[in-house]
Motif scaffolding. Structure first.
Motif, PDB file in Angstrom:
ATOM      1  N   THR A  24       0.851  -1.187   0.000  1.00 43.10           N
ATOM      2  CA  THR A  24       0.000   0.000   0.000  1.00 43.10           C
ATOM      3  C   THR A  24       0.884   1.233   0.000  1.00 43.10           C
ATOM      4  O   THR A  24       1.808   1.335   0.817  1.00 43.10           O
ATOM      5  CB  THR A  24      -0.922   0.017   1.230  1.00 43.10           C
ATOM      6  OG1 THR A  24      -1.752  -1.150   1.193  1.00 43.10           O
ATOM      7  CG2 THR A  24      -1.821   1.247   1.227  1.00 43.10           C
ATOM      8  N   VAL A  25       0.628   2.159  -0.939  1.00 40.05           N
ATOM      9  CA  VAL A  25       1.438   3.371  -1.050  1.00 40.05           C
ATOM     10  C   VAL A  25       0.518   4.585  -0.937  1.00 40.05           C
ATOM     11  O   VAL A  25      -0.706   4.480  -1.088  1.00 40.05           O
ATOM     12  CB  VAL A  25       2.224   3.403  -2.379  1.00 40.05           C
ATOM     13  CG1 VAL A  25       3.211   2.233  -2.454  1.00 40.05           C
ATOM     14  CG2 VAL A  25       1.285   3.385  -3.586  1.00 40.05           C
ATOM     15  N   ALA A  26       1.118   5.733  -0.676  1.00 39.80           N
ATOM     16  CA  ALA A  26       0.334   6.949  -0.460  1.00 39.80           C
ATOM     17  C   ALA A  26       0.095   7.727  -1.747  1.00 39.80           C
ATOM     18  O   ALA A  26      -0.939   8.391  -1.894  1.00 39.80           O
ATOM     19  CB  ALA A  26       1.023   7.843   0.568  1.00 39.80           C
ATOM     20  N   THR A  27       1.041   7.677  -2.690  1.00 35.95           N
ATOM     21  CA  THR A  27       0.948   8.503  -3.885  1.00 35.95           C
ATOM     22  C   THR A  27       1.235   7.687  -5.133  1.00 35.95           C
ATOM     23  O   THR A  27       1.861   6.614  -5.074  1.00 35.95           O
ATOM     24  CB  THR A  27       1.941   9.676  -3.835  1.00 35.95           C
ATOM     25  OG1 THR A  27       3.276   9.156  -3.889  1.00 35.95           O
ATOM     26  CG2 THR A  27       1.761  10.499  -2.564  1.00 35.95           C
ATOM     27  N   LEU A  28       0.834   8.209  -6.271  1.00 32.88           N
ATOM     28  CA  LEU A  28       1.099   7.543  -7.541  1.00 32.88           C
ATOM     29  C   LEU A  28       2.593   7.416  -7.799  1.00 32.88           C
ATOM     30  O   LEU A  28       3.043   6.426  -8.379  1.00 32.88           O
ATOM     31  CB  LEU A  28       0.427   8.313  -8.676  1.00 32.88           C
ATOM     32  CG  LEU A  28      -1.101   8.382  -8.650  1.00 32.88           C
ATOM     33  CD1 LEU A  28      -1.606   9.289  -9.764  1.00 32.88           C
ATOM     34  CD2 LEU A  28      -1.718   7.006  -8.777  1.00 32.88           C
ATOM     35  N   ALA A  29       3.362   8.402  -7.379  1.00 32.33           N
ATOM     36  CA  ALA A  29       4.811   8.369  -7.603  1.00 32.33           C
ATOM     37  C   ALA A  29       5.476   7.204  -6.887  1.00 32.33           C
ATOM     38  O   ALA A  29       6.578   6.786  -7.268  1.00 32.33           O
ATOM     39  CB  ALA A  29       5.439   9.684  -7.150  1.00 32.33           C
ATOM     40  N   GLU A  30       4.823   6.661  -5.868  1.00 34.91           N
ATOM     41  CA  GLU A  30       5.391   5.547  -5.103  1.00 34.91           C
ATOM     42  C   GLU A  30       5.012   4.181  -5.670  1.00 34.91           C
ATOM     43  O   GLU A  30       5.475   3.154  -5.158  1.00 34.91           O
ATOM     44  CB  GLU A  30       4.936   5.648  -3.648  1.00 34.91           C
ATOM     45  CG  GLU A  30       5.404   6.893  -2.927  1.00 34.91           C
ATOM     46  CD  GLU A  30       4.773   7.019  -1.551  1.00 34.91           C
ATOM     47  OE1 GLU A  30       5.168   6.240  -0.656  1.00 34.91           O
ATOM     48  OE2 GLU A  30       3.883   7.879  -1.376  1.00 34.91           O
ATOM     49  N   ILE A  31       4.185   4.140  -6.696  1.00 37.09           N
ATOM     50  CA  ILE A  31       3.839   2.856  -7.302  1.00 37.09           C
ATOM     51  C   ILE A  31       5.098   2.235  -7.902  1.00 37.09           C
ATOM     52  O   ILE A  31       5.813   2.890  -8.672  1.00 37.09           O
ATOM     53  CB  ILE A  31       2.782   3.035  -8.408  1.00 37.09           C
ATOM     54  CG1 ILE A  31       1.474   3.575  -7.822  1.00 37.09           C
ATOM     55  CG2 ILE A  31       2.522   1.714  -9.126  1.00 37.09           C
ATOM     56  CD1 ILE A  31       0.437   3.922  -8.879  1.00 37.09           C
ATOM     57  N   PRO A  32       5.431   0.985  -7.571  1.00 31.27           N
ATOM     58  CA  PRO A  32       6.588   0.337  -8.215  1.00 31.27           C
ATOM     59  C   PRO A  32       6.416   0.365  -9.729  1.00 31.27           C
ATOM     60  O   PRO A  32       5.347   0.002 -10.245  1.00 31.27           O
ATOM     61  CB  PRO A  32       6.542  -1.090  -7.663  1.00 31.27           C
ATOM     62  CG  PRO A  32       5.833  -0.965  -6.347  1.00 31.27           C
ATOM     63  CD  PRO A  32       4.799   0.104  -6.564  1.00 31.27           C
ATOM     64  N   PRO A  33       7.440   0.796 -10.470  1.00 28.37           N
ATOM     65  CA  PRO A  33       7.254   1.066 -11.895  1.00 28.37           C
ATOM     66  C   PRO A  33       7.281  -0.154 -12.803  1.00 28.37           C
ATOM     67  O   PRO A  33       7.001  -0.035 -13.986  1.00 28.37           O
ATOM     68  CB  PRO A  33       8.425   2.001 -12.217  1.00 28.37           C
ATOM     69  CG  PRO A  33       9.495   1.587 -11.252  1.00 28.37           C
ATOM     70  CD  PRO A  33       8.775   1.204  -9.986  1.00 28.37           C
ATOM     71  N   ASP A  34       7.621  -1.322 -12.263  1.00 30.56           N
ATOM     72  CA  ASP A  34       7.756  -2.486 -13.132  1.00 30.56           C
ATOM     73  C   ASP A  34       6.946  -3.648 -12.587  1.00 30.56           C
ATOM     74  O   ASP A  34       6.975  -3.945 -11.390  1.00 30.56           O
ATOM     75  CB  ASP A  34       9.225  -2.890 -13.255  1.00 30.56           C
ATOM     76  CG  ASP A  34       9.478  -3.748 -14.476  1.00 30.56           C
ATOM     77  OD1 ASP A  34       8.587  -3.837 -15.336  1.00 30.56           O
ATOM     78  OD2 ASP A  34      10.574  -4.331 -14.574  1.00 30.56           O
TER      79      ASP A  34
END
Length: 594
Positions: A24-34
Motif C-alpha cells: 500500500t502506497v500513499a501517492t502515484l509516484a510511489e507505485i513500483p514502476p515495473d
C-alpha cells in the motif's frame, strides 16, 4: 487466499493470471514502476489538489512475481446467490439530484457536464471467480474483464473503457460516451442522430484532448468515431493518440480522472461531485493500472477505468457503483434509466437481472447508414485535432504569449494551437501569476459566475485585466476571460436562459462566417455593433436575435465568448489568424502585472 488477479484483454484468447504480494502506497509516484498492478481509488484525485469526500480507500499495488496464461474455458460461468439488492439512493432521490445539478451547476456556469453516481448494494454468497466466469462469457466488447483480489477486497468487472495506455512511446486515451439501450424502443440510427448523445461524446472528447495536451508533446490526434457494442448497450467512442515521454506514473497523475466519470472542467467537476454526492466513491471512477516494460526496456502502461465493476467485501457485501453523465439536454427520468442499464451487465453476471438475450438481439452496427452517420459527426469538427499535425509554422515566429488559466485546461489545447503558429507560449494558473513577460496575455476560460462580487477568482481576474488595459498591454480574453473583459468595457453580463454548454454554432465574426464551439452559461450583451469604452472604441460581433456578444475587438484587446481551441470550433485556427496580428503589432515592453 493470497493476492492475485485475472485479466482478459479485448481480443485475447486467454486469461492472464498474476500473482504476487500487495503493498500500500500513499501517492502515484510511489507505485513500483515495473510489473505492478495498481488499484487506484477515486480519492487519489487529491494529489492534483482537487476536492473529494475522502473515504480513506487505499492505493494498493500487486507487485507481480508470477505470471501464467490460462484458456478462457478454465473460467466457466458459475452460480452465485445475491440477496437484498437495491440502490443506495432510490430513483426519486437520484432524479432530484439530477434536477439540482442541471439547475444549480450547469445552469449557473459551473461546467458543461457532470457525472453523479449511485450504488447498487446487496449481499453475495458465492465464488468471485464464478462471477468472473459469467462476465467473461456473458459480456462482450469489454476493454478488460478482470478479477482483482488484494487480500482484503475483491473487485470483479468488465470495463468498456481504456482510460490511458502507453506503448512504444505512444500515449492513447479512449473517451466513450453516449448510451444506446438495446432493450428500448427506437433504432440505432435515431440514437446516432440524437443531439444529446452527440454532444455528450464531443464534450468528453474535448475534455480528454485537454489531458492529451498535457501528456503528449504535440497534443492528441483524434481517430473515430466508432461504435462499441456490449451485451446490453452500445456506446460511441473516439481514440486519441500522441507521442510523449513522461514517466507513466506522471501520465496517470495528469489524467486523473476521466471526464466520463467526473465531468468538465475536471477541477470544478470534482467540487460539484463532492457537493452533491456527499460520500466517498471508493474505487468507482478510479483506474486499474498495469505498469511494466517492453522487451526494449521502455515503460508500458495499460489502465482501464473502474466502471461496470462489483466490489465484494470479505463478508460478502456487494457494491456496484454506476453513474450517468448529466448535460444540458438531460432529463431526470433518462438519467435514472441510464444508471439501471449500466448496472445491468454486472448484475446479470451475478444472476440479479435477466441475461442480455432476453432483451432481444443487439443491433446491427456494420451498415452503410451507420458508417455514414459516424463519418458525418466529424464534418464540422476542427481538422487541427483530426489530421496529422504539421510542423510549426513561422507565422508568428519570435513572438510570445502568456496564458492565464482560470481552472479550465482548455488552455493546454490553446497552447498547442498557438505553438503550431510559431509562438512561444507560457502557461500559468491565475493563482500564481507573476511577471507576464510576453508580447500578448491571454486571460483564459474557467467555471463560475463572472459577476459574483464575492468570488476571489473573479476579483483577481478583473484586477489583472484592468492592469493590462491600463498599461496598454495587448490582451485577449477567452470565454470567462472574455466576460471579464466585456464587463470592464461597460457591457452588461447576463445568465443565459438555456446553457450554451457544448454547442457548435455558425456565427458572423466581423463579417466572416465562422463555425465555433461554446461552453458558457453567461454572456455579455450589446444593442449595437459599436461601443465607446474607457479604453477606446470597441467593435462587437453579436447575435442579432438577442445581442449576445460572440466577440469584440479594440485597440490592443480582443475577446471571444467561444473556444477557438475546442474540437467543436471548425474554424478555430482561422479565428486566431484573424485576431492575433493586430494584437501582436501593439506589443510593448512587459510590466509587472499580476
Amino acid at each position: 487466499m493470497p493476492p492475485y488477479a485475472l485479466l482478459h484483454r479485448d481480443g485475447a484468447d486467454h486469461v492472464e493470471v498474476l500473482t504476487g504480494h500487495v503493498v500500500t502506497v500513499a501517492t502515484l509516484a510511489e507505485i513500483p514502476p515495473d510489473d505492478t498492478l495498481a488499484l487506484i481509488p477515486y480519492r487519489q484525485i487529491t494529489e492534483r489538489g482537487f476536492d473529494c469526500v475522502d473515504d480513506d480507500a487505499p492505493l494498493e499495488c500487486l507487485v507481480i512475481t508470477g505470471r501464467e496464461r490460462k484458456p478462457l474455458s478454465a473460467y466457466p460461468p458459475g452460480e452465485v446467490t445475491v440477496t437484498g439488492g437495491g440502490f443506495d439512493i432510490d430513483d426519486d432521490a437520484y432524479a432530484e439530484i439530477v434536477t439540482e445539478v442541471l439547475r444549480d451547476e450547469i445552469g449557473r456556469g459551473e461546467g458543461s457536464n457532470f457525472v453523479i453516481h449511485r450504488v447498487y448494494e446487496a449481499t453475495m454468497d458465492g465464488d468471485a471467480e464464478q462471477a468472473f466466469g459469467r462476465l467473461l462469457h456473458g459480456e462482450q466488447g469489454a476493454y478488460w474483464t478482470f478479477l482483482v483480489h488484494t487480500g482484503t477486497r475483491t473487485l470483479v468487472g468488465a470495463s468498456p473503457e481504456r482510460h490511458v495506455s502507453v506503448l512504444d512511446g505512444l500515449t492513447m486515451m479512449n473517451p466513450i460516451s453516449g448510451t444506446f439501450r438495446h432493450s428500448e424502443g427506437g433504432g440505432l440510427l435515431d440514437f446516432l442522430r440524437d443531439p444529446k448523445e452527440v454532444e455528450e461524446l464531443l464534450m468528453v472528447l474535448d475534455e480528454e484532448l485537454k489531458m492529451m495536451a498535457v501528456v503528449a508533446e504535440h497534443g492528441g490526434q483524434v481517430v473515430g468515431p466508432y461504435l462499441k457494442q456490449m451485451a446490453h448497450l452500445t456506446h460511441t467512442e473516439y481514440l486519441l493518440a500522441g507521442r510523449g515521454s513522461l514517466d507513466v506514473r506522471e501520465v496517470l497523475r495528469e489524467t486523473m480522472f476521466a471526464p466520463t466519470v467526473t465531468g468538465s472542467p475536471i477541477e470544478n467537476a470534482c467540487r460539484v461531485i463532492a457537493r452533491h454526492e456527499r460520500r466517498g466513491r471508493g474505487y468507482y471512477g478510479g483506474v486499474l493500472a498495469l505498469l511494466g516494460h517492453d522487451e526494449a526496456g521502455r515503460p508500458t502502461l495499460d489502465a482501464p477505468i473502474l466502471i461496470r465493476t462489483a466490489e465484494i467485501s470479505p463478508t460478502g457485501a456487494l457494491r456496484v457503483p454506476v453513474g450517468a453523465t448529466l448535460v444540458r439536454h438531460s432529463t431526470p427520468a433518462g438519467e435514472v434509466a441510464e444508471t439501471h442499464t449500466k448496472a445491468a451487465g454486472i448484475l446479470a453476471a451475478l444472476g440479479v437481472r435477466p441475461p442480455a438475450s432476453s432483451s432481444g438481439p443487439p443491433p446491427e452496427i456494420d451498415t452503410a447508414e451507420v458508417r455514414r452517420e459516424l463519418t458525418n459527426r466529424n464534418t464540422d469538427l476542427a481538422r487541427f485535432w483530426l489530421d496529422e499535425r504539421a510542423p510549426a509554422l513561422s507565422t508568428f515566429a519570435g513572438r510570445s504569449v502568456a496564458i492565464v488559466d482560470a481552472e479550465d485546461t482548455f488552455t493546454a489545447m490553446l497552447a498547442h494551437q498557438l505553438r503550431s503558429l510559431g509562438l512561444r507560449v507560457t502557461l500559468t494558473s491565475y493563482r500564481n501569476v507573476g511577471l507576464l513577460d510576453a508580447d500578448l496575455v491571454i486571460v483564459g476560460p474557467g467555471p463560475g459566475d463572472p459577476g459574483n462580487p464575492g468570488d476571489p477568482k473573479m476579483a483577481y481576474l478583473r484586477g489583472l485585466t484592468t492592469g493590462l488595459l491600463a498599461a496598454g498591454r495587448p490582451v485577449l480574453g477567452v470565454c470567462l476571460g472574455h466576460q471579464i473583459l466585456s464587463g470592464l468595457l461597460g457591457l452588461p453580463l447576463h445568465r443565459r436562459d438555456a446553457p450554451y454548454q457544448g454547442v457548435a454554432q455558425d456565427i458572423d465574426l466581423f463579417g466572416r462566417p465562422r463555425k465555433v464551439g461554446f461552453y458558457s452559461s453567461f454572456t455579455a450583451r450589446s444593442g449595437d455593433d459599436r461601443l465607446i469604452s474607457p479604453y477606446g472604441p470597441v467593435e462587437i460581433a453579436r447575435d442579432p436575435a438577442d445581442g449576445s456578444v460572440h466577440a469584440l475587438r479594440g485597440p490592443g484587446f480582443a475577446g471571444v465568448q467561444f473556444h477557438p481551441e475546442s474540437v467543436l470550433s471548425r474554424d478555430g485556427i482561422a479565428v486566431l489568424h484573424d485576431l492575433l496580428p493586430p494584437l501582436l503589432a501593439r506589443a510593448i515592453s512587459p510590466a509587472n502585472i499580476g
